[in-house]
Design an enzyme around this catalytic site. Structure first.
Site, PDB file in Angstrom:
ATOM      1  N   TYR A   1      26.407  74.588  14.670  1.00  0.00           N
ATOM      2  CA  TYR A   1      27.506  75.444  15.109  1.00  0.00           C
ATOM      3  C   TYR A   1      28.144  76.142  13.913  1.00  0.00           C
ATOM      4  O   TYR A   1      28.423  77.345  13.949  1.00  0.00           O
ATOM      5  CB  TYR A   1      28.540  74.606  15.862  1.00  0.00           C
ATOM      6  CG  TYR A   1      29.631  75.417  16.513  1.00  0.00           C
ATOM      7  CD1 TYR A   1      29.390  76.111  17.693  1.00  0.00           C
ATOM      8  CD2 TYR A   1      30.913  75.486  15.957  1.00  0.00           C
ATOM      9  CE1 TYR A   1      30.399  76.851  18.310  1.00  0.00           C
ATOM     10  CE2 TYR A   1      31.920  76.212  16.565  1.00  0.00           C
ATOM     11  CZ  TYR A   1      31.653  76.891  17.746  1.00  0.00           C
ATOM     12  OH  TYR A   1      32.650  77.628  18.349  1.00  0.00           O
TER      13      TYR A   1
ATOM     14  N   LYS B   1      28.503  80.239  13.279  1.00  0.00           N
ATOM     15  CA  LYS B   1      29.801  80.896  13.134  1.00  0.00           C
ATOM     16  C   LYS B   1      29.976  81.477  11.728  1.00  0.00           C
ATOM     17  O   LYS B   1      30.635  82.509  11.555  1.00  0.00           O
ATOM     18  CB  LYS B   1      30.930  79.925  13.469  1.00  0.00           C
ATOM     19  CG  LYS B   1      30.958  79.530  14.942  1.00  0.00           C
ATOM     20  CD  LYS B   1      31.013  80.744  15.865  1.00  0.00           C
ATOM     21  CE  LYS B   1      31.125  80.374  17.326  1.00  0.00           C
ATOM     22  NZ  LYS B   1      31.191  81.561  18.218  1.00  0.00           N
TER      23      LYS B   1
END
Length: 247
Positions: A152, A156
């Site tokens: 993740y 991002k």
């Protein structure tokens, strides 16, 4: 005075949750809102609640789907002023446990999706004299967050630099691009996680302001950055984190 009056906006992942709240706030501020999502039932329900808005069945990982959705926007409105790349997923496994198929899914939605969206809206925005692109990142796009998995954070972080790259190249076309970086957001889904006292302490103790972000906190940041009040803000990584990244 409504801050987004007469603006045309497309928000991905807008059927429910944070995306639906951003759509609602844009609608309240006078924008015509297109809600893009693969969840048709929830998306149509949200569109009915936001009278005059329109749901578009949009798979952000498919360029054909982007082209079809933007074709509808072009024929219906002739322009697009705001794109919010909100759609995203998080498969919560650390790097040692992450199946490659799960990594591929996260890369497809969280990076490929915004990339394709930006690629395909740029000509439409340029033709109408400019626009603004807002990408939903995370504090994990700024720091290595101790409670978040590496995949993740990777997606991002990539989105943060995609934002900066687009902001510099397309400023000449009067196109602004910014990313928004929330810390943990207080949602109904999160409440189940916070029943664990250890997890609750983790999330609250890391925030200097001593509370979680609300969906309104995040949506209001998007309204500001989409509005003319932010006309000279581009390439920014805009934290909505109660001071977490300032530790």
């Amino acid at each position: 005075m409504m801050r987004l009056s007469k603006k045309v906006a497309l928000i991905t992942g807008a059927a429910q949750g944070l995306g639906a709240e951003i759509a609602r706030r844009f609608w309240e501020e006078g924008a015509f809102v297109f809600l893009g999502d693969v969840n048709q039932a929830a998306g149509e329900k949200t569109a009915r609640e936001l009278e005059g808005s329109l749901f578009l069945n949009l798979d952000v990982t498919s360029e054909e789907s982007w082209m079809a959705a933007l074709g509808i926007i072009r024929s219906g409105k002739g322009r697009l002023d705001i794109l919010v790349n909100n759609a995203g997923i998080n498969i919560r496994k650390n790097i040692e446990e992450m199946p490659v198929e799960s990594l591929d899914a996260m890369l497809a939605v969280n990076i490929k999706g915004p990339f394709l969206g930006i690629k395909n809206v740029l000509p439409l925005m340029r033709a109408s004299g400019g626009g603004t692109i807002l990408n939903m990142s995370s504090v994990c796009g700024i720091i290595g967050h101790r409670y978040t998995n590496e995949a993740y954070t990777t997606t991002k972080g990539a989105l943060t630099l995609l934002t900066k790259s687009v902001s510099t190249r397309y400023a000449k076309d009067n196109i602004r691009c910014n990313s928004v970086h929330p810390s943990t957001v207080d949602t109904p889904m999160l409440q189940a996680v916070l029943k664990d006292p250890e997890r609750r302490a983790e999330r609250f103790n890391e925030i200097p302001l001593g509370r979680l972000a609300s969906v309104a906190d995040v949506a209001n940041a998007f309204v500001f950055l989409a509005s003319d009040e932010a006309a000279f803000i581009s390439g920014a990584a805009f934290p909505v984190d109660g001071g977490l990244t300032a530790w």
